[in-house]
Design a protein around this motif. Structure first.
Motif, PDB file in Angstrom:
ATOM      1  N   THR A   1       0.680  -1.119   0.003  1.00  0.00           N
ATOM      2  CA  THR A   1       0.090  -0.041  -0.125  1.00  0.00           C
ATOM      3  C   THR A   1       0.892   1.320   0.009  1.00  0.00           C
ATOM      4  O   THR A   1       0.447   2.209   0.324  1.00  0.00           O
ATOM      5  N   PHE A   2       2.208   1.197  -0.369  1.00  0.00           N
ATOM      6  CA  PHE A   2       3.015   2.298  -0.155  1.00  0.00           C
ATOM      7  C   PHE A   2       2.576   3.415  -1.238  1.00  0.00           C
ATOM      8  O   PHE A   2       2.566   4.588  -0.690  1.00  0.00           O
ATOM      9  N   ALA A   3       1.915   3.163  -2.130  1.00  0.00           N
ATOM     10  CA  ALA A   3       1.579   4.238  -3.047  1.00  0.00           C
ATOM     11  C   ALA A   3       0.464   4.937  -2.632  1.00  0.00           C
ATOM     12  O   ALA A   3      -0.035   6.010  -3.259  1.00  0.00           O
ATOM     13  N   ARG A   4      -0.353   4.555  -1.775  1.00  0.00           N
ATOM     14  CA  ARG A   4      -1.585   5.326  -1.105  1.00  0.00           C
ATOM     15  C   ARG A   4      -1.181   6.617  -0.278  1.00  0.00           C
ATOM     16  O   ARG A   4      -1.890   7.381   0.090  1.00  0.00           O
ATOM     17  N   TYR A   5       0.110   6.655   0.393  1.00  0.00           N
ATOM     18  CA  TYR A   5       0.636   7.197   1.600  1.00  0.00           C
ATOM     19  C   TYR A   5       1.475   8.436   0.855  1.00  0.00           C
ATOM     20  O   TYR A   5       2.224   8.589  -0.214  1.00  0.00           O
ATOM     21  N   THR A   6       1.104   9.762   1.583  1.00  0.00           N
ATOM     22  CA  THR A   6       1.977  10.826   1.421  1.00  0.00           C
ATOM     23  C   THR A   6       3.151  10.687   2.170  1.00  0.00           C
ATOM     24  O   THR A   6       3.230  10.076   3.207  1.00  0.00           O
ATOM     25  N   MET A   7       4.493  10.672   1.649  1.00  0.00           N
ATOM     26  CA  MET A   7       5.698  10.563   2.226  1.00  0.00           C
ATOM     27  C   MET A   7       6.341  11.772   2.713  1.00  0.00           C
ATOM     28  O   MET A   7       6.501  12.532   2.029  1.00  0.00           O
ATOM     29  N   GLY A   8       6.955  11.756   3.732  1.00  0.00           N
ATOM     30  CA  GLY A   8       7.800  13.172   4.160  1.00  0.00           C
ATOM     31  C   GLY A   8       9.045  12.668   4.820  1.00  0.00           C
ATOM     32  O   GLY A   8       9.365  11.460   5.126  1.00  0.00           O
ATOM     33  N   TRP A   9       9.760  13.587   4.918  1.00  0.00           N
ATOM     34  CA  TRP A   9      11.248  13.487   5.540  1.00  0.00           C
ATOM     35  C   TRP A   9      11.146  14.701   6.478  1.00  0.00           C
ATOM     36  O   TRP A   9      10.810  15.800   6.287  1.00  0.00           O
ATOM     37  N   PHE A  10      11.583  14.491   7.711  1.00  0.00           N
ATOM     38  CA  PHE A  10      11.821  15.259   8.724  1.00  0.00           C
ATOM     39  C   PHE A  10      13.303  14.914   9.296  1.00  0.00           C
ATOM     40  O   PHE A  10      13.952  13.856   8.950  1.00  0.00           O
TER      41      PHE A  10
END
Length: 122
Positions: free
Chosen positions: A28-37
Protein backbone atom coordinates in the motif's frame (compact mmCIF):
# COMPACT_ATOMS: atom_id res chain seq x y z
CA UNK A 1 0.96 -1.42 8.07
CA UNK A 2 4.06 0.12 6.48
CA UNK A 3 7.64 -0.43 7.58
CA UNK A 4 10.22 2.15 6.57
CA UNK A 5 14.00 1.84 6.40
CA UNK A 6 16.22 4.83 5.65
CA UNK A 7 19.70 4.65 4.15
CA UNK A 8 22.27 6.93 2.57
CA UNK A 9 23.33 9.00 5.54
CA UNK A 10 26.96 9.66 6.38
CA UNK A 11 29.66 12.27 6.76
CA UNK A 12 30.01 14.95 4.09
CA UNK A 13 31.86 18.25 3.84
CA UNK A 14 29.98 21.53 3.71
CA UNK A 15 28.83 22.25 0.17
CA UNK A 16 28.57 18.58 -0.65
CA UNK A 17 25.57 16.41 -1.49
CA UNK A 18 23.90 13.27 -0.21
CA UNK A 19 20.90 11.29 -1.38
CA UNK A 20 18.81 9.57 1.25
CA UNK A 21 16.59 6.66 0.41
CA UNK A 22 13.62 5.26 2.29
CA UNK A 23 12.47 1.78 1.37
CA UNK A 24 8.94 0.80 2.35
CA UNK A 25 7.46 -2.62 2.83
CA UNK A 26 3.86 -3.42 2.04
CA UNK A 27 1.76 -3.18 -1.09
CA UNK A 28 0.00 0.00 0.00
CA UNK A 29 3.01 2.32 -0.26
CA UNK A 30 1.51 4.16 -3.22
CA UNK A 31 -1.49 5.38 -1.18
CA UNK A 32 0.62 7.35 1.31
CA UNK A 33 2.01 10.83 1.34
CA UNK A 34 5.68 10.47 2.30
CA UNK A 35 7.64 12.98 4.31
CA UNK A 36 11.16 13.62 5.48
CA UNK A 37 11.96 15.09 8.88
CA UNK A 38 15.13 15.63 10.88
CA UNK A 39 16.06 16.03 14.50
CA UNK A 40 19.26 17.56 15.80
CA UNK A 41 20.43 17.05 19.41
CA UNK A 42 18.45 19.20 21.79
CA UNK A 43 16.04 20.34 19.08
CA UNK A 44 12.51 19.41 18.08
CA UNK A 45 11.80 17.24 15.09
CA UNK A 46 11.66 19.45 11.99
CA UNK A 47 9.63 18.98 8.82
CA UNK A 48 11.72 19.10 5.64
CA UNK A 49 9.70 17.91 2.67
CA UNK A 50 6.69 15.82 1.66
CA UNK A 51 5.40 14.30 -1.56
CA UNK A 52 1.85 13.20 -2.36
CA UNK A 53 0.99 9.62 -3.24
CA UNK A 54 1.20 10.30 -6.97
CA UNK A 55 4.24 12.54 -6.77
CA UNK A 56 2.19 15.36 -8.22
CA UNK A 57 2.48 17.62 -5.19
CA UNK A 58 5.56 18.44 -3.17
CA UNK A 59 6.01 20.58 -0.07
CA UNK A 60 9.20 22.00 1.42
CA UNK A 61 10.28 23.81 4.53
CA UNK A 62 11.71 27.25 3.82
CA UNK A 63 14.99 26.19 5.43
CA UNK A 64 15.68 23.62 2.69
CA UNK A 65 13.75 24.94 -0.32
CA UNK A 66 16.02 25.06 -3.35
CA UNK A 67 18.62 22.77 -1.74
CA UNK A 68 16.65 19.59 -0.96
CA UNK A 69 14.47 17.71 -3.44
CA UNK A 70 12.01 14.93 -2.65
CA UNK A 71 10.96 12.28 -5.14
CA UNK A 72 9.42 8.82 -5.16
CA UNK A 73 9.25 5.71 -7.31
CA UNK A 74 6.14 3.80 -6.36
CA UNK A 75 7.16 0.77 -8.41
CA UNK A 76 10.20 0.48 -6.13
CA UNK A 77 8.37 1.40 -2.91
CA UNK A 78 11.04 4.05 -2.36
CA UNK A 79 11.15 7.75 -1.57
CA UNK A 80 14.30 9.84 -1.92
CA UNK A 81 15.68 13.06 -0.52
CA UNK A 82 18.39 14.67 -2.62
CA UNK A 83 20.32 17.11 -0.46
CA UNK A 84 22.63 19.63 -2.11
CA UNK A 85 24.73 22.52 -0.81
CA UNK A 86 24.81 20.95 2.62
CA UNK A 87 25.65 23.10 5.63
CA UNK A 88 26.93 22.16 9.09
CA UNK A 89 23.51 23.11 10.50
CA UNK A 90 21.99 20.30 8.42
CA UNK A 91 23.63 17.82 10.78
CA UNK A 92 20.87 15.69 12.31
CA UNK A 93 19.18 12.31 12.28
CA UNK A 94 16.93 12.16 9.23
CA UNK A 95 13.64 10.24 9.25
CA UNK A 96 11.14 9.29 6.61
CA UNK A 97 7.49 8.90 7.50
CA UNK A 98 4.14 8.02 5.94
CA UNK A 99 0.70 9.57 6.31
CA UNK A 100 -2.79 9.39 4.79
CA UNK A 101 -2.99 13.19 4.48
CA UNK A 102 -0.87 15.93 2.91
CA UNK A 103 0.82 17.27 6.00
CA UNK A 104 3.86 19.10 7.33
CA UNK A 105 3.05 18.12 10.91
CA UNK A 106 4.89 15.19 12.49
CA UNK A 107 1.98 14.05 14.66
CA UNK A 108 -0.11 13.42 11.52
CA UNK A 109 2.39 10.84 10.30
CA UNK A 110 1.53 7.29 11.28
CA UNK A 111 4.64 5.33 10.30
CA UNK A 112 8.29 6.19 10.87
CA UNK A 113 11.67 4.78 9.98
CA UNK A 114 14.49 4.35 12.45
CA UNK A 115 16.46 7.30 11.10
CA UNK A 116 19.83 7.79 9.44
CA UNK A 117 22.58 10.10 10.67
CA UNK A 118 23.79 12.94 8.46
CA UNK A 119 26.86 14.85 9.59
CA UNK A 120 28.13 17.89 7.69
CA UNK A 121 31.62 19.04 8.55
CA UNK A 122 32.76 22.64 8.12
Amino acid sequence: QVQLVESGGGLVQAGGSLRLSCAASGRTFARYTMGWFRQAPGKEREFLAAISWSGGRTFYADSVKGRFFISRVNAKNTVYLQMDSLKPEDTAVYYCAATDVDSRTSHEYDYWGQGTQVTVSS
